[in-house]
Design a protein around this motif. Sequence first.
Motif, PDB file in Angstrom:
ATOM      1  N   VAL A   1       0.855  -1.186   0.000  1.00  0.00           N
ATOM      2  CA  VAL A   1       0.000   0.000   0.000  1.00  0.00           C
ATOM      3  C   VAL A   1       0.891   1.236   0.000  1.00  0.00           C
ATOM      4  CG1 VAL A   1      -1.776   1.284   1.240  1.00  0.00           C
ATOM      5  CG2 VAL A   1      -1.818  -1.225   1.238  1.00  0.00           C
ATOM      6  N   ILE A   2       0.537   2.188  -0.876  1.00  0.00           N
ATOM      7  CA  ILE A   2       1.253   3.463  -0.956  1.00  0.00           C
ATOM      8  C   ILE A   2       0.256   4.559  -0.588  1.00  0.00           C
ATOM      9  CG2 ILE A   2       2.557   5.045  -2.420  1.00  0.00           C
ATOM     10  CD1 ILE A   2       3.261   2.704  -4.220  1.00  0.00           C
ATOM     11  N   GLU A   3       0.603   5.342   0.421  1.00  0.00           N
ATOM     12  CA  GLU A   3      -0.268   6.434   0.848  1.00  0.00           C
ATOM     13  C   GLU A   3       0.046   7.682   0.023  1.00  0.00           C
ATOM     14  OE1 GLU A   3       0.132   7.029   4.999  1.00  0.00           O
ATOM     15  OE2 GLU A   3      -0.727   5.070   5.538  1.00  0.00           O
ATOM     16  N   VAL A   4      -1.000   8.222  -0.594  1.00  0.00           N
ATOM     17  CA  VAL A   4      -0.857   9.400  -1.456  1.00  0.00           C
ATOM     18  C   VAL A   4      -1.946  10.395  -1.098  1.00  0.00           C
ATOM     19  CG1 VAL A   4       0.201   8.120  -3.366  1.00  0.00           C
ATOM     20  CG2 VAL A   4      -2.290   8.340  -3.245  1.00  0.00           C
ATOM     21  N   ASP A   5      -1.727  11.649  -1.467  1.00  0.00           N
ATOM     22  CA  ASP A   5      -2.739  12.675  -1.224  1.00  0.00           C
ATOM     23  C   ASP A   5      -3.864  12.597  -2.248  1.00  0.00           C
ATOM     24  OD1 ASP A   5      -1.207  13.538   0.894  1.00  0.00           O
ATOM     25  OD2 ASP A   5      -0.115  15.019  -0.317  1.00  0.00           O
ATOM     26  N   ASP A   6      -3.506  12.376  -3.501  1.00  0.00           N
ATOM     27  CA  ASP A   6      -4.508  12.290  -4.569  1.00  0.00           C
ATOM     28  C   ASP A   6      -4.063  11.207  -5.554  1.00  0.00           C
ATOM     29  OD1 ASP A   6      -5.388  13.417  -7.525  1.00  0.00           O
ATOM     30  OD2 ASP A   6      -6.924  13.768  -5.988  1.00  0.00           O
ATOM     31  N   VAL A   7      -4.969  10.292  -5.855  1.00  0.00           N
ATOM     32  CA  VAL A   7      -4.607   9.156  -6.722  1.00  0.00           C
ATOM     33  C   VAL A   7      -4.240   9.633  -8.118  1.00  0.00           C
ATOM     34  CG1 VAL A   7      -5.454   7.033  -7.769  1.00  0.00           C
ATOM     35  CG2 VAL A   7      -6.030   7.573  -5.395  1.00  0.00           C
ATOM     36  N   GLY A   8      -5.030  10.526  -8.699  1.00  0.00           N
ATOM     37  CA  GLY A   8      -4.764  10.987 -10.061  1.00  0.00           C
ATOM     38  C   GLY A   8      -3.425  11.691 -10.186  1.00  0.00           C
ATOM     39  N   LYS A   9      -3.131  12.575  -9.224  1.00  0.00           N
ATOM     40  CA  LYS A   9      -1.862  13.289  -9.277  1.00  0.00           C
ATOM     41  C   LYS A   9      -0.684  12.373  -8.971  1.00  0.00           C
ATOM     42  CE  LYS A   9      -3.838  17.773  -7.959  1.00  0.00           C
ATOM     43  NZ  LYS A   9      -3.829  18.871  -6.952  1.00  0.00           N
ATOM     44  N   ALA A  10      -0.903  11.414  -8.070  1.00  0.00           N
ATOM     45  CA  ALA A  10       0.193  10.520  -7.689  1.00  0.00           C
ATOM     46  C   ALA A  10       0.642   9.648  -8.866  1.00  0.00           C
ATOM     47  CB  ALA A  10      -0.240   9.656  -6.513  1.00  0.00           C
TER      48      ALA A  10
ATOM     49  N   SER B   1       0.870  10.385 -11.867  1.00  0.00           N
ATOM     50  CA  SER B   1       1.664  11.146 -12.826  1.00  0.00           C
ATOM     51  C   SER B   1       3.050  11.495 -12.297  1.00  0.00           C
ATOM     52  CB  SER B   1       0.930  12.431 -13.211  1.00  0.00           C
ATOM     53  OG  SER B   1       0.730  13.251 -12.065  1.00  0.00           O
ATOM     54  N   ARG B   2       3.325  11.182 -11.011  1.00  0.00           N
ATOM     55  CA  ARG B   2       4.633  11.484 -10.434  1.00  0.00           C
ATOM     56  C   ARG B   2       5.632  10.391 -10.797  1.00  0.00           C
ATOM     57  NH1 ARG B   2       3.953  11.872  -4.310  1.00  0.00           N
ATOM     58  NH2 ARG B   2       6.235  11.997  -4.520  1.00  0.00           N
ATOM     59  N   ARG B   3       6.881  10.801 -11.043  1.00  0.00           N
ATOM     60  CA  ARG B   3       7.933   9.861 -11.398  1.00  0.00           C
ATOM     61  C   ARG B   3       8.285   8.951 -10.231  1.00  0.00           C
ATOM     62  NH1 ARG B   3      10.125   6.414 -14.657  1.00  0.00           N
ATOM     63  NH2 ARG B   3      12.395   6.233 -14.438  1.00  0.00           N
ATOM     64  N   ALA B   4       8.226   9.449  -8.996  1.00  0.00           N
ATOM     65  CA  ALA B   4       8.560   8.644  -7.821  1.00  0.00           C
ATOM     66  C   ALA B   4       7.574   7.497  -7.649  1.00  0.00           C
ATOM     67  CB  ALA B   4       8.587   9.520  -6.578  1.00  0.00           C
ATOM     68  N   VAL B   5       6.267   7.758  -7.808  1.00  0.00           N
ATOM     69  CA  VAL B   5       5.253   6.706  -7.678  1.00  0.00           C
ATOM     70  C   VAL B   5       5.398   5.682  -8.807  1.00  0.00           C
ATOM     71  CG1 VAL B   5       2.773   6.246  -7.649  1.00  0.00           C
ATOM     72  CG2 VAL B   5       3.684   8.240  -6.452  1.00  0.00           C
ATOM     73  N   GLN B   6       5.684   6.132  -9.996  1.00  0.00           N
ATOM     74  CA  GLN B   6       5.860   5.206 -11.122  1.00  0.00           C
ATOM     75  C   GLN B   6       7.047   4.272 -10.892  1.00  0.00           C
ATOM     76  OE1 GLN B   6       6.185   7.697 -14.572  1.00  0.00           O
ATOM     77  NE2 GLN B   6       4.046   8.404 -14.478  1.00  0.00           N
ATOM     78  N   SER B   7       8.167   4.799 -10.363  1.00  0.00           N
ATOM     79  CA  SER B   7       9.320   3.952 -10.056  1.00  0.00           C
ATOM     80  C   SER B   7       8.998   2.972  -8.937  1.00  0.00           C
ATOM     81  CB  SER B   7      10.519   4.819  -9.662  1.00  0.00           C
ATOM     82  OG  SER B   7      10.909   5.651 -10.731  1.00  0.00           O
ATOM     83  N   ALA B   8       8.236   3.414  -7.924  1.00  0.00           N
ATOM     84  CA  ALA B   8       7.856   2.523  -6.826  1.00  0.00           C
ATOM     85  C   ALA B   8       6.984   1.380  -7.323  1.00  0.00           C
ATOM     86  CB  ALA B   8       7.135   3.319  -5.741  1.00  0.00           C
ATOM     87  N   LEU B   9       6.069   1.656  -8.253  1.00  0.00           N
ATOM     88  CA  LEU B   9       5.215   0.597  -8.801  1.00  0.00           C
ATOM     89  C   LEU B   9       6.032  -0.434  -9.571  1.00  0.00           C
ATOM     90  CD1 LEU B   9       2.168   2.737 -10.029  1.00  0.00           C
ATOM     91  CD2 LEU B   9       2.300   1.276  -7.998  1.00  0.00           C
ATOM     92  N   VAL B  10       7.041   0.011 -10.301  1.00  0.00           N
ATOM     93  CA  VAL B  10       7.896  -0.931 -11.044  1.00  0.00           C
ATOM     94  C   VAL B  10       8.664  -1.821 -10.075  1.00  0.00           C
ATOM     95  CG1 VAL B  10       9.855  -1.102 -12.624  1.00  0.00           C
ATOM     96  CG2 VAL B  10       8.071   0.596 -13.044  1.00  0.00           C
TER      97      VAL B  10
END
Length: 421
Positions: free
Chosen positions: A325-334, A336-345
């Motif tokens: 689970v990754i805690e984010v402020d907003d799913v849509g904005k998260a 589009s962030r490069r940090a979240v995309q790298s974490a998902l990979v």
Amino acid sequence: MAGRSVSSTPSGETPDKPARSMRSGHAAPAKRVARSASSGAGAQAESHRVARSASSGVRAAHGPGCTAKSVASGGGAANHSARASATSKLRKKRASVRSVFAAAGNAVARRRSAKQARTQVKKPRIVEERIGATSPGAFVDANNLPSEDMVAKTLQETAGTIGVATRPKVVDFAARQKEQRKADTRRIAARVAVVCAAMAAVIALVWLLFFSPVLRLEPNNISASGANEWVSNEQIMAIAKRQAGKSLLVVSDSAVEQKLSQIPGVSSATAEKKFPNGLHVSVTAQRPAAMLKEPSGSTMTAVDSKARKLNAVNGAAQSVQGIPVIEVDDVGKALSRRAVQSALVILDALPESMRNAIVKVQANTQDSITTQLDNGISIVWGDDSDLKLKMAIVDKIMNDPNVIGDKKQINVSATARPIIK
């Protein structure tokens, strides 16, 4: 079979060499003729002189006396014998001259005839000769071919029932032209009929294959498999039913598979035609890479490794167990962030044993992705580069108690110098 052989030498022609010898030898007989003629003229003059002397002797004998008479009688006998001998000689000379002139004339005539023969057109002589039957491929003389007797053939064709020659049939050209028009009309009609029949057959075949219900894809004959809680069956069927109503011959398997692969959470898809009017699709749904949780909501959004939303589920659902689970402020904005995309990979590449042990994920920057395990050890991954090497280093350190000891952090952001503290 009788044949003819052709000789290229013209009839009556004499070779050139004898003609030249005749021309070269013609001067000698002419000279001999001239000499003979001159000698004959001399003999004739001699005979005239003898005659004059004899006449003078006769005139002298008419003179006085008997002696003169006897002399005259003796002189007359001598003159007679002299004239006889001169006449015989003259005749012989004339005969020889005539023979010489005759020979010269014959030579000139032969020369003239040879010259005329050379100037004439050379006509081949046809010589009849007996030849045997010709073998296949041998030369056949057209002159030896039997000719058709047209008169006999005409009489045979126009002969009546009793063998009497009848009047030939009179052709009615108007009727003949009318028959020809009818034949042309029938020929054109037959061709048009054939073309129309061919076109009708092609149209019928096209209708049967592409527009008839025989090969039409029916919605009730479409089936799907491979759906789960992250990829719904409704999403799969919605794409497959877009092909309903089309002929199976125009339904593209690759196009259907490409559209199914675009569904979030689908890693692969296949489409198979079921003739005459069926279609079956199957998908392989992947597990979510992580769940995104907003602080103000009780639902979590499943996302895949490509940062695509799968669906939203209740946070207390059993299906979310074992998913980071990754805690984010907003799913849509998260997303589009490069940090979240790298974490998902990174989370998608981890083995299931480590994924189930993750209790917290931090993705503040793209170079500081951190996961915290349930045993209290934190792993700093850095970015998503060299994941296989980083996972091998982490696995070796954690499985060696002498190395990990009581350390609580493993930093593999720099694979050349991992840090344990």
